[in-house]
Design an enzyme around this catalytic site. Structure first.
Site, PDB file in Angstrom:
ATOM      1  N   LYS A  20       0.822  -1.215   0.000  1.00 17.22           N
ATOM      2  CA  LYS A  20       0.000   0.000   0.000  1.00 17.22           C
ATOM      3  C   LYS A  20       0.853   1.262   0.000  1.00 17.22           C
ATOM      4  CE  LYS A  20      -2.830   0.920   3.564  1.00 17.22           C
ATOM      5  NZ  LYS A  20      -2.842   2.336   4.066  1.00 17.22           N
ATOM      6  N   SER A  21       1.883   1.294   0.838  1.00 14.11           N
ATOM      7  CA  SER A  21       2.742   2.477   0.902  1.00 14.11           C
ATOM      8  C   SER A  21       3.417   2.744  -0.437  1.00 14.11           C
ATOM      9  CB  SER A  21       3.809   2.302   1.988  1.00 14.11           C
ATOM     10  OG  SER A  21       3.249   2.300   3.271  1.00 14.11           O
ATOM     11  N   GLY A  92      -4.782   8.607   5.306  1.00  9.83           N
ATOM     12  CA  GLY A  92      -3.878   9.620   5.834  1.00  9.83           C
ATOM     13  C   GLY A  92      -2.665   9.811   4.953  1.00  9.83           C
ATOM     14  N   GLN A 168       5.241   9.622   6.700  1.00  3.54           N
ATOM     15  CA  GLN A 168       4.323  10.498   5.981  1.00  3.54           C
ATOM     16  C   GLN A 168       4.760  11.954   6.067  1.00  3.54           C
ATOM     17  OE1 GLN A 168       0.350   9.749   7.404  1.00  3.54           O
ATOM     18  NE2 GLN A 168       0.311   7.650   6.636  1.00  3.54           N
ATOM     19  N   ASP A 312       2.661  -0.724  11.799  1.00  8.18           N
ATOM     20  CA  ASP A 312       1.369  -1.185  11.289  1.00  8.18           C
ATOM     21  C   ASP A 312       1.081  -2.641  11.635  1.00  8.18           C
ATOM     22  OD1 ASP A 312       0.626   1.240  10.205  1.00  8.18           O
ATOM     23  OD2 ASP A 312       1.531   0.823   8.261  1.00  8.18           O
ATOM     24  N   LYS A 339      -3.655   6.619  14.636  1.00  7.49           N
ATOM     25  CA  LYS A 339      -3.859   5.927  13.365  1.00  7.49           C
ATOM     26  C   LYS A 339      -5.341   6.037  12.974  1.00  7.49           C
ATOM     27  CE  LYS A 339       0.274   4.320  12.357  1.00  7.49           C
ATOM     28  NZ  LYS A 339       0.924   4.538  11.038  1.00  7.49           N
TER      29      LYS A 339
END
Length: 427
Positions: A20-21, A92, A168, A312, A339
């Site tokens: 996903k990242s 996010g 992030q 995570d 989160k």
């Protein structure tokens, strides 16, 4: 929904969805590079789809091919003003990274999110971006979404020490710095996932890294690339856990990303005594097939600079700890409280209702094992990782039914999660 219980064994081979990242970043860099980018292995979960739609709204042509996503990059100066607010959904990553990118554009934009995202603090990006000369405004002291990003063509470089370990925030600054004249220097509190730094270089950009310090000179131009995204270790984590704690299980997870900034979970599994082996290692895309089988686990302590490398995965690590002999201590993980939900409280509530001996602390959890789990009615709290943790926990339940409210949250990162569970189920 009612979850499956009384698992006898999980066996087989599985390829988890793309990371996903990395998927978010591949779309972002493909859009701001010049020329075409072709992405193989992209995750098509709701979060990444929000990023894709945002760039379509910004004038970028993105379309599906047989087994890939193709992006016709417009360069930093080719983005167009959106005709409506950009909806980041639950993501996010989308909101924070796009805020950094759009801070240097010559138009304004509003970034929206769902109820969960609207409770997440954005001051951690508005502060450094404001120091660069950007104008951003959210709601209240923590700058909660919706977030308005006002156009600013001339940002200035900064030297900035991150107050929290956050990839992030680091990425938002880097995306702004790529468009800024001069050298920006970022000093990390702890090393965090480095996908943005790697992608800058992969798209032809330059930066220098010395320990926890990152230096980048702008402005830069990027060129489109062909990318292969490995499987998401954060999604694989749930099957790794299932293989370790469901008796009789033996699983192989194929093509899992093993970037060293993300492999804290694998170190914890080995420390707990889990049977884990690596196969088919591909150093080019940092991936491997991982094999796990049912194991007797022991409690461990997890803290310090290991935390950003498994942040995570901590919910499913807590589940592992309920099935380990002895006490597991999770410390320095206060980031879990901001989160998609307060994951410290959510994990404690869900596993506690299912019979685990688990206690929340200010910055983590204390879990005493080994304890049997029983049925309960619980909720994901809108958090995909809480949902998948609960589904794996339910496999161990021998008495009672596990019902899960808001199970649709799992679509955020793993649309085929329950289909894959059925594939591995053996009666």
């Amino acid at each position: 929904m009612k979850l499956r219980t009384k698992a006898k064994a999980l066996r087989g081979r599985l390829r988890v969805p793309g990371d996903k990242s990395i998927s978010h970043r591949a779309v972002i860099f493909g859009a701001i590079a010049e020329g075409q980018t072709v992405i193989h292995g992209l995750l098509r979960g709701q979060d990444v789809l929000a990023t894709i739609q945002a760039f379509r709204d910004l004038g970028v042509t993105i379309y599906e091919a047989a087994d890939s996503l193709i992006i016709e990059g417009r360069g930093f100066k080719g983005l167009k003003p959106a005709q409506k607010p950009l909806d980041m959904g639950n993501s996010g990553t989308s909101m924070r990274l796009l805020a950094g990118l759009l801070a240097a554009q010559d138009f304004s934009v509003q970034l929206l999110g769902d109820d969960s995202l609207s409770r997440r603090p954005m001051d951690r990006i508005t502060i450094p971006l404001s120091l660069m000369g950007a104008e951003l405004s959210g709601q209240g002291e923590k700058e909660l979404p919706p977030l308005i990003v006002k156009g600013c063509q001339e940002l200035r470089p900064i030297h900035y020490q991150l107050p929290v370990a956050s990839a992030q925030v680091k990425s938002a600054i880097l995306l702004a710095a790529l468009q800024t004249q001069g050298e920006t220097v970022i000093l990390e509190k702890e090393l965090t996932r480095n996908h943005t730094e790697e992608m800058i270089e992969q798209f032809g950009g330059k930066l220098s890294i010395a320990g926890k310090q990152i230096s980048i000179k702008g402005p830069q131009r990027l060129q489109g690339q062909i990318l292969q995204i490995p499987g998401d270790i954060s999604s694989a984590a749930f099957w790794l856990a299932a293989g370790l704690i469901v008796p009789g299980s033996d699983l192989v997870l194929e093509n899992v990303g093993i970037n060293p900034t993300r492999t804290g979970l694998l170190e914890v599994i080995e420390k707990m005594g889990g049977q884990l082996s690596y196969q088919a290692v591909d150093k080019d895309i940092q991936s491997a097939s991982l094999r796990v089988s049912y194991s007797s686990l022991k409690g461990v302590e997890i803290s310090g600079d290991l935390i950003p490398r498994l942040i995570d995965e901590l919910p499913v690590i807590a589940l592992l700890a309920t099935q380990a002999q002895g006490t597991t201590y999770i410390r320095n993980a206060q980031e879990l409280r901001v989160k998609e939900t307060d994951r410290i409280q959510a994990v404690t509530d869900v596993l506690g209702q299912m019979g685990a001996d688990i206690q929340a602390t200010e910055d983590g959890m204390v879990i005493r094992g080994k304890t049997p789990l029983h049925g309960a009615a619980v909720s994901t709290c809108g958090d995909h990782r809480i949902g998948m943790m609960t589904a794996i926990a339910a496999l161990l339940v021998e008495e009672g039914q596990v019902t899960l409210e808001r199970a649709e949250a799992i679509l955020t990162s793993y649309p085929d999660f329950f289909k894959d569970l059925e594939r591995l189920w053996h009666d």
